[in-house]
Design a protein around this motif. Sequence first.
Motif, PDB file in Angstrom:
ATOM      1  N   GLY A   1     -12.728  -3.720 -17.673  1.00  0.00           N
ATOM      2  CA  GLY A   1     -12.751  -2.443 -16.844  1.00  0.00           C
ATOM      3  C   GLY A   1     -11.715  -2.507 -15.849  1.00  0.00           C
ATOM      4  O   GLY A   1     -10.791  -3.169 -15.644  1.00  0.00           O
ATOM      5  N   ASP A   2     -11.703  -1.581 -14.947  1.00  0.00           N
ATOM      6  CA  ASP A   2     -10.798  -1.465 -13.601  1.00  0.00           C
ATOM      7  C   ASP A   2     -11.554  -2.712 -12.800  1.00  0.00           C
ATOM      8  O   ASP A   2     -12.677  -2.889 -12.711  1.00  0.00           O
ATOM      9  N   LEU A   3     -10.536  -3.352 -11.849  1.00  0.00           N
ATOM     10  CA  LEU A   3     -10.834  -4.562 -11.237  1.00  0.00           C
ATOM     11  C   LEU A   3     -11.571  -3.984 -10.054  1.00  0.00           C
ATOM     12  O   LEU A   3     -12.332  -4.737  -9.355  1.00  0.00           O
ATOM     13  N   LYS A   4     -11.444  -2.569  -9.708  1.00  0.00           N
ATOM     14  CA  LYS A   4     -12.109  -2.155  -8.459  1.00  0.00           C
ATOM     15  C   LYS A   4     -13.426  -1.736  -8.651  1.00  0.00           C
ATOM     16  O   LYS A   4     -14.389  -1.563  -7.675  1.00  0.00           O
ATOM     17  N   THR A   5     -14.253  -1.980  -9.947  1.00  0.00           N
ATOM     18  CA  THR A   5     -15.530  -1.795 -10.263  1.00  0.00           C
ATOM     19  C   THR A   5     -16.341  -2.789  -9.484  1.00  0.00           C
ATOM     20  O   THR A   5     -15.722  -4.093  -9.595  1.00  0.00           O
TER      21      THR A   5
ATOM     22  N   TYR B   1      -7.301   1.458  -9.505  1.00  0.00           N
ATOM     23  CA  TYR B   1      -7.427   2.037 -10.705  1.00  0.00           C
ATOM     24  C   TYR B   1      -6.426   1.656 -11.701  1.00  0.00           C
ATOM     25  O   TYR B   1      -5.335   0.999 -11.465  1.00  0.00           O
ATOM     26  N   ARG B   2      -7.069   1.769 -13.008  1.00  0.00           N
ATOM     27  CA  ARG B   2      -6.203   1.877 -14.201  1.00  0.00           C
ATOM     28  C   ARG B   2      -5.390   0.411 -14.313  1.00  0.00           C
ATOM     29  O   ARG B   2      -4.117   0.421 -14.297  1.00  0.00           O
ATOM     30  N   VAL B   3      -6.044  -0.737 -14.404  1.00  0.00           N
ATOM     31  CA  VAL B   3      -5.261  -2.036 -14.424  1.00  0.00           C
ATOM     32  C   VAL B   3      -4.579  -1.963 -15.723  1.00  0.00           C
ATOM     33  O   VAL B   3      -5.413  -2.056 -16.871  1.00  0.00           O
TER      34      VAL B   3
ATOM     35  N   LYS C   1       0.933  -1.099  -0.009  1.00  0.00           N
ATOM     36  CA  LYS C   1      -0.169   0.140   0.143  1.00  0.00           C
ATOM     37  C   LYS C   1       0.776   1.322  -0.062  1.00  0.00           C
ATOM     38  O   LYS C   1       2.081   1.192   0.137  1.00  0.00           O
ATOM     39  N   ALA C   2       0.220   2.433  -0.271  1.00  0.00           N
ATOM     40  CA  ALA C   2       0.906   3.770  -0.273  1.00  0.00           C
ATOM     41  C   ALA C   2       1.754   3.798  -1.183  1.00  0.00           C
ATOM     42  O   ALA C   2       3.006   4.579  -1.014  1.00  0.00           O
ATOM     43  N   THR C   3       1.665   3.112  -2.363  1.00  0.00           N
ATOM     44  CA  THR C   3       2.583   3.177  -3.354  1.00  0.00           C
ATOM     45  C   THR C   3       1.827   3.488  -4.927  1.00  0.00           C
ATOM     46  O   THR C   3       0.605   3.174  -4.811  1.00  0.00           O
ATOM     47  N   ARG C   4       2.581   4.060  -5.556  1.00  0.00           N
ATOM     48  CA  ARG C   4       1.678   4.622  -6.993  1.00  0.00           C
ATOM     49  C   ARG C   4       1.346   3.470  -7.824  1.00  0.00           C
ATOM     50  O   ARG C   4       0.364   3.148  -8.721  1.00  0.00           O
ATOM     51  N   TRP C   5       2.577   2.525  -7.857  1.00  0.00           N
ATOM     52  CA  TRP C   5       2.383   1.134  -8.799  1.00  0.00           C
ATOM     53  C   TRP C   5       2.491  -0.038  -7.765  1.00  0.00           C
ATOM     54  O   TRP C   5       3.314  -0.087  -7.130  1.00  0.00           O
ATOM     55  N   ALA C   6       1.637  -0.857  -8.193  1.00  0.00           N
ATOM     56  CA  ALA C   6       1.734  -2.072  -7.462  1.00  0.00           C
ATOM     57  C   ALA C   6       1.003  -3.360  -8.330  1.00  0.00           C
ATOM     58  O   ALA C   6       0.162  -2.859  -9.034  1.00  0.00           O
ATOM     59  N   GLY C   7       1.557  -4.614  -8.171  1.00  0.00           N
ATOM     60  CA  GLY C   7       0.933  -5.647  -9.151  1.00  0.00           C
ATOM     61  C   GLY C   7       1.549  -6.859  -8.688  1.00  0.00           C
ATOM     62  O   GLY C   7       2.109  -7.357  -7.720  1.00  0.00           O
TER      63      GLY C   7
ATOM     64  N   GLN D   1      16.856 -11.191 -18.315  1.00  0.00           N
ATOM     65  CA  GLN D   1      17.840 -10.277 -17.644  1.00  0.00           C
ATOM     66  C   GLN D   1      16.985  -9.178 -16.868  1.00  0.00           C
ATOM     67  O   GLN D   1      15.873  -8.874 -17.055  1.00  0.00           O
ATOM     68  N   GLY D   2      17.793  -8.822 -15.661  1.00  0.00           N
ATOM     69  CA  GLY D   2      17.179  -7.410 -15.133  1.00  0.00           C
ATOM     70  C   GLY D   2      15.928  -7.687 -14.501  1.00  0.00           C
ATOM     71  O   GLY D   2      15.446  -8.754 -13.934  1.00  0.00           O
ATOM     72  N   GLU D   3      15.213  -6.800 -14.519  1.00  0.00           N
ATOM     73  CA  GLU D   3      13.760  -6.974 -14.049  1.00  0.00           C
ATOM     74  C   GLU D   3      12.763  -7.024 -15.106  1.00  0.00           C
ATOM     75  O   GLU D   3      11.671  -6.865 -15.001  1.00  0.00           O
ATOM     76  N   LEU D   4      13.081  -7.710 -16.386  1.00  0.00           N
ATOM     77  CA  LEU D   4      12.248  -8.042 -17.354  1.00  0.00           C
ATOM     78  C   LEU D   4      11.176  -8.933 -16.704  1.00  0.00           C
ATOM     79  O   LEU D   4      11.536  -9.976 -16.298  1.00  0.00           O
ATOM     80  N   SER D   5       9.995  -8.764 -17.046  1.00  0.00           N
ATOM     81  CA  SER D   5       8.919  -9.568 -16.576  1.00  0.00           C
ATOM     82  C   SER D   5       7.522  -9.513 -17.463  1.00  0.00           C
ATOM     83  O   SER D   5       7.526  -8.502 -18.033  1.00  0.00           O
ATOM     84  N   VAL D   6       6.775 -10.469 -17.391  1.00  0.00           N
ATOM     85  CA  VAL D   6       5.047 -10.140 -17.588  1.00  0.00           C
ATOM     86  C   VAL D   6       4.509  -9.892 -16.527  1.00  0.00           C
ATOM     87  O   VAL D   6       4.467 -10.543 -15.322  1.00  0.00           O
ATOM     88  N   ARG D   7       3.841  -8.736 -16.623  1.00  0.00           N
ATOM     89  CA  ARG D   7       3.173  -7.933 -15.317  1.00  0.00           C
ATOM     90  C   ARG D   7       1.746  -7.645 -15.411  1.00  0.00           C
ATOM     91  O   ARG D   7       1.448  -6.975 -16.382  1.00  0.00           O
ATOM     92  N   ILE D   8       1.078  -7.643 -14.192  1.00  0.00           N
ATOM     93  CA  ILE D   8      -0.290  -6.865 -14.160  1.00  0.00           C
ATOM     94  C   ILE D   8       0.138  -5.783 -12.998  1.00  0.00           C
ATOM     95  O   ILE D   8       0.835  -6.196 -11.867  1.00  0.00           O
ATOM     96  N   GLU D   9      -0.147  -4.610 -13.399  1.00  0.00           N
ATOM     97  CA  GLU D   9      -0.105  -3.572 -12.496  1.00  0.00           C
ATOM     98  C   GLU D   9      -1.282  -2.600 -12.187  1.00  0.00           C
ATOM     99  O   GLU D   9      -1.983  -2.463 -13.266  1.00  0.00           O
TER     100      GLU D   9
END
Length: 212
Positions: free
Chosen positions: A162-166, A104-106, A74-80, A89-97
């Motif tokens: 849509g957004d998962l929060k709905t 909002y804005r999934v 919590k309290a972060t702009r981006w999470a997922g 390599q590095g932080e390369l990933s398949v991601r939901i955010e």
Amino acid sequence: MHRSEFEAVKSAVSARLLASAQKEDWSELELAAAVSEVWVEILDLEINAFLQRLTKRIAAVDGGISVSNDAARKATRWAGASWKRQDWQGELSVRIEFGDPNYYRVAAGIRAYCGPDEQRKPIDSTLWGMLKHVNVEELNLLRNREESRPWWPFFSRFVGVGDLKTPAGLAYMRGGALVEGRLLEEVLAEDLLQLVRFVDTVLEEARSSSPG
């Protein structure tokens, strides 16, 4: 429950609450206000349960993919949640955010890197360019490609969810069918696995074309 059913329920509830307000009957209004206060906490539980089911589906098909779930941060702009192979390599990933702590804005797609700016390690620019070219026709849910960004070679919003929060998004997470009786987690797992295979192919091409 389908979206049309949710719209009907929402209209009925809205009408009832408006009638309560006009009659100055505050009991139902207070209950509605209390529910709105705990809505994000309910979503915390439901989204993490959904991501766990999604991860199990992915692991059942391909056991070589590891997951990192920070959706409850919590309290972060981006999470997922992110899925990747150990040799990526590095932080390369398949991601939901999620675009903010309130879900909002999934978005979902191929993430080049994430985390605090000072810790980011961007992938090679040539590789980044190769990862842009996802064939969206092979995807069931993630077909509405959006403009690539420095950290997202490919990303998309969920088509028809849509957004998962709905309320509709919550219903899909809890087992509401998308198309022809298929679950959101089933369709999304297929898309994410398709993206994993795409990344595998691109990395193999990059290795075979590199000098030496």
